[in-house]
Write an enzyme that holds these catalytic residues in place. Structure first.
Site, PDB file in Angstrom:
ATOM      1  N   CYS A 144       1.058  -1.006   0.013  1.00  0.00           N
ATOM      2  CA  CYS A 144       0.103   0.002   0.115  1.00  0.00           C
ATOM      3  C   CYS A 144       0.951   1.242   0.112  1.00  0.00           C
ATOM      4  O   CYS A 144       0.555   2.137  -0.707  1.00  0.00           O
ATOM      5  CB  CYS A 144      -0.887   0.130   1.260  1.00  0.00           C
ATOM      6  SG  CYS A 144      -0.133  -0.535   2.824  1.00  0.00           S
ATOM      7  N   HIS A 224      -2.463   5.534   6.404  1.00  0.00           N
ATOM      8  CA  HIS A 224      -0.990   5.951   6.402  1.00  0.00           C
ATOM      9  C   HIS A 224      -1.093   7.358   6.009  1.00  0.00           C
ATOM     10  O   HIS A 224      -1.763   7.942   5.347  1.00  0.00           O
ATOM     11  CB  HIS A 224       0.010   5.422   5.632  1.00  0.00           C
ATOM     12  CG  HIS A 224      -0.397   3.937   5.706  1.00  0.00           C
ATOM     13  ND1 HIS A 224       0.272   3.040   6.711  1.00  0.00           N
ATOM     14  CD2 HIS A 224      -0.299   2.930   4.696  1.00  0.00           C
ATOM     15  CE1 HIS A 224       0.390   1.813   6.623  1.00  0.00           C
ATOM     16  NE2 HIS A 224      -0.338   1.664   5.197  1.00  0.00           N
TER      17      HIS A 224
HETATM   18  P1  NAD Z   1      -5.272 -10.642   5.747  1.00  0.00           P
HETATM   19  O1  NAD Z   1      -5.016 -11.640   7.026  1.00  0.00           O
HETATM   20  O2  NAD Z   1      -6.435  -9.930   6.038  1.00  0.00           O
HETATM   21  O3  NAD Z   1      -5.841 -11.893   4.836  1.00  0.00           O
HETATM   22  C1  NAD Z   1      -5.442 -12.803   4.413  1.00  0.00           C
HETATM   23  C2  NAD Z   1      -6.451 -14.258   4.171  1.00  0.00           C
HETATM   24  O4  NAD Z   1      -5.676 -15.458   3.882  1.00  0.00           O
HETATM   25  C3  NAD Z   1      -7.038 -14.653   5.763  1.00  0.00           C
HETATM   26  O5  NAD Z   1      -8.350 -14.564   5.296  1.00  0.00           O
HETATM   27  C4  NAD Z   1      -6.412 -15.923   5.798  1.00  0.00           C
HETATM   28  O6  NAD Z   1      -7.328 -17.036   6.587  1.00  0.00           O
HETATM   29  C5  NAD Z   1      -6.160 -16.478   4.491  1.00  0.00           C
HETATM   30  N1  NAD Z   1      -5.165 -17.699   4.405  1.00  0.00           N
HETATM   31  C6  NAD Z   1      -4.424 -18.162   5.376  1.00  0.00           C
HETATM   32  N2  NAD Z   1      -3.447 -19.034   4.899  1.00  0.00           N
HETATM   33  C7  NAD Z   1      -4.010 -19.160   3.351  1.00  0.00           C
HETATM   34  C8  NAD Z   1      -3.413 -19.997   2.603  1.00  0.00           C
HETATM   35  N3  NAD Z   1      -2.715 -21.003   2.632  1.00  0.00           N
HETATM   36  N4  NAD Z   1      -4.059 -20.155   1.418  1.00  0.00           N
HETATM   37  C9  NAD Z   1      -5.038 -19.018   0.843  1.00  0.00           C
HETATM   38  N5  NAD Z   1      -5.475 -18.105   2.133  1.00  0.00           N
HETATM   39  C10 NAD Z   1      -4.751 -18.267   3.086  1.00  0.00           C
HETATM   40  O7  NAD Z   1      -4.183 -10.341   5.057  1.00  0.00           O
HETATM   41  P2  NAD Z   1      -4.047  -9.003   4.159  1.00  0.00           P
HETATM   42  O8  NAD Z   1      -4.049  -7.649   4.927  1.00  0.00           O
HETATM   43  O9  NAD Z   1      -5.156  -9.032   3.309  1.00  0.00           O
HETATM   44  O10 NAD Z   1      -2.776  -8.880   3.505  1.00  0.00           O
HETATM   45  C11 NAD Z   1      -2.527 -10.110   2.225  1.00  0.00           C
HETATM   46  C12 NAD Z   1      -1.201  -9.542   1.520  1.00  0.00           C
HETATM   47  O11 NAD Z   1      -1.480  -8.275   0.935  1.00  0.00           O
HETATM   48  C13 NAD Z   1      -0.286  -9.510   2.378  1.00  0.00           C
HETATM   49  O12 NAD Z   1       0.905  -9.756   1.516  1.00  0.00           O
HETATM   50  C14 NAD Z   1       0.047  -8.079   2.719  1.00  0.00           C
HETATM   51  O13 NAD Z   1       1.546  -7.669   3.074  1.00  0.00           O
HETATM   52  C15 NAD Z   1      -0.595  -7.257   1.456  1.00  0.00           C
HETATM   53  N6  NAD Z   1      -1.118  -6.050   1.761  1.00  0.00           N
HETATM   54  C16 NAD Z   1      -1.715  -5.623   2.748  1.00  0.00           C
HETATM   55  C17 NAD Z   1      -2.302  -4.456   3.100  1.00  0.00           C
HETATM   56  C18 NAD Z   1      -3.037  -4.060   4.251  1.00  0.00           C
HETATM   57  O14 NAD Z   1      -2.890  -2.987   4.779  1.00  0.00           O
HETATM   58  N7  NAD Z   1      -3.888  -5.091   4.778  1.00  0.00           N
HETATM   59  C19 NAD Z   1      -2.065  -3.372   2.038  1.00  0.00           C
HETATM   60  C20 NAD Z   1      -1.399  -3.752   0.910  1.00  0.00           C
HETATM   61  C21 NAD Z   1      -0.859  -4.976   0.849  1.00  0.00           C
END
Ligand code: NAD
Length: 363
Positions: A144, A224
């Site tokens: 992000c 942020h």
């Molecule tokens: P999150 O924890 O909200 O969601 C991840 C989901 O994946 C959960 O529902 C979890 O149960 C599921 N999961 C767990 N193991 C799994 C597997 N083996 N296969 C498939 N699904 C599985 O995470 P998020 O915040 O959505 O982050 C996901 C990615 O996006 C990360 O790489 C993070 O760094 C990136 N990201 C996050 C944000 C943020 O602010 N949340 C912003 C930009 C990028």
């Protein structure tokens, strides 16, 4: 019209659920389904939207799905088999594990910013390096913070040429549902060593930019904020800087008279606009903060961590699948479908079937 590209969402949390909804809104894509580890309120809502739900580990999950009354369409591997491309939005580090599955099944995949650049060798931001992702099998959409920085850096560099960029990032402690993260009552240099990893991450997309970043974590879940300083070639006026920013729909200049004083106001604006989930996918640049003096440009921008990467994932699908070679056409299509750069109140009809969500944009 050509067949729609079939997209599977592996990982349905903060990012995954938003990418799934965005895919369902594209008229050149179809959502195959989403993969969940267990039934919960997110699965309940996804089922209500008509999305097919697959289980990451069907042996463990089958009885739980049955007990919850949520239909399970199969395993995540069944879902991946049906897809032309997978968007992996599993927690940081799990994407690297999942890549072995995609490799084995011969499926292209997009990963998120929590994974390492080296895993794919290509990191993506639509404005900055769309062309690099065309036809690639594995691409990472940067985080992000990095996405927002790439958009801004690219706009200023294209207009004036950046000699040097210095950025202080004030980062949210966690997402609203991240009850285990913090801090609750402190300001945390994160990382404590300087510079932070964000500058090098921008360079994975824009290698020629000299940029140094520092980051602090604070007790908020609401966006942020970046304090940005550029040294540029030449001496642009403030009006020239504002005009350079206005060219990009994903950069929103918040007018001073809106009386938006904080990320709290910005998020409230998303809610009262009726944006889906209250999201603000644009970089939110406080127009009053934009200043130009000699070769210096300074500004504050706020970044909605939960949603700014969503349009980037959609454009990344188009680039990787060769659906659109022209980044501007893809970005335009994505922005219009998601209401980016549109500040009229939204009217969204309840979705009926995955891939057939009807949305009415006000004229
Ligand atoms: P999150 O924890 O909200 O969601 C991840 C989901 O994946 C959960 O529902 C979890 O149960 C599921 N999961 C767990 N193991 C799994 C597997 N083996 N296969 C498939 N699904 C599985 O995470 P998020 O915040 O959505 O982050 C996901 C990615 O996006 C990360 O790489 C993070 O760094 C990136 N990201 C996050 C944000 C943020 O602010 N949340 C912003 C930009 C990028």
């Amino acid at each position: 019209m050509a067949d729609k590209v079939k997209v599977a969402l592996n990982g349905y949390g903060t990012i995954g659920k938003r990418v799934a909804d965005a895919v369902a809104l594209q008229d050149d894509m179809a959502l195959v389904g989403i993969a969940k580890t267990k039934p919960d309120y997110e699965a309940f809502v996804a089922a209500g939207k008509g999305y097919d739900i697959y289980a990451v580990d069907p042996v463990k999950a089958e009885s739980k799905f049955k007990a919850a009354g949520i239909p399970m369409a199969g395993s995540s591997k069944d879902m991946i088999k049906k897809a032309d491309i997978v968007v992996d939005a599993a927690p940081s580090g799990i994407g690297a594990e999942n890549k072995k599955i995609y490799d084995k099944m011969g499926k292209p995949a997009i990963f998120q910013g929590g994974e390492k650049h080296e895993m794919t060798g290509t990191s993506f931001n639509a404005a900055a390096n769309y062309d690099e992702a065309i036809g690639k099998d594995f691409v990472r959409v940067v985080s992000c913070n990095t996405s927002a920085l790439c958009r801004l850096v690219y706009a200023i560099d294209t207009a004036f040429g950046i000699k040097n960029a210095l950025v202080t990032l004030v980062r949210r402690g966690g997402d609203p549902d991240d009850i285990k993260r913090g801090p609750i009552n402190a300001i945390v240099p994160d990382p404590i060593t300087l510079p932070s990893h964000h500058g090098p991450d921008v360079q994975t997309v824009l290698p020629h930019i000299r940029i140094s970043t520092a980051a602090l974590k604070v007790p908020t879940t609401l966006m942020h904020t970046h304090s940005v300083h550029f040294s540029v070639d030449g001496t642009p006026t403030r009006d020239q800087v504002l005009n350079a920013l206005k060219k990009w729909r994903r950069l929103w200049l918040i007018p001073g008279w809106f009386n938006i004083k904080s990320t709290g106001d910005i998020m409230e604006m998303g809610r009262v606009l009726g944006r889906p989930k209250g999201d603000m996918m644009e970089n939110c640049i406080y127009e009053d903060s934009v200043s130009a003096d000699g070769d210096s440009i300074e500004l504050f921008q706020a970044v909605h961590q939960e949603s700014d990467v969503i349009p980037e994932n959609i454009d990344c699908i188009r680039a990787m699948m060769g659906m659109e070679k022209d980044k501007k056409k893809s970005m335009d299509r994505t922005d219009r479908s998601l209401g980016i750069g549109d500040f009229k109140p939204w009217k969204v009809a309840p979705p009926s079937k995955a891939g057939k969500v009807s949305v009415e944009l006000p004229m």
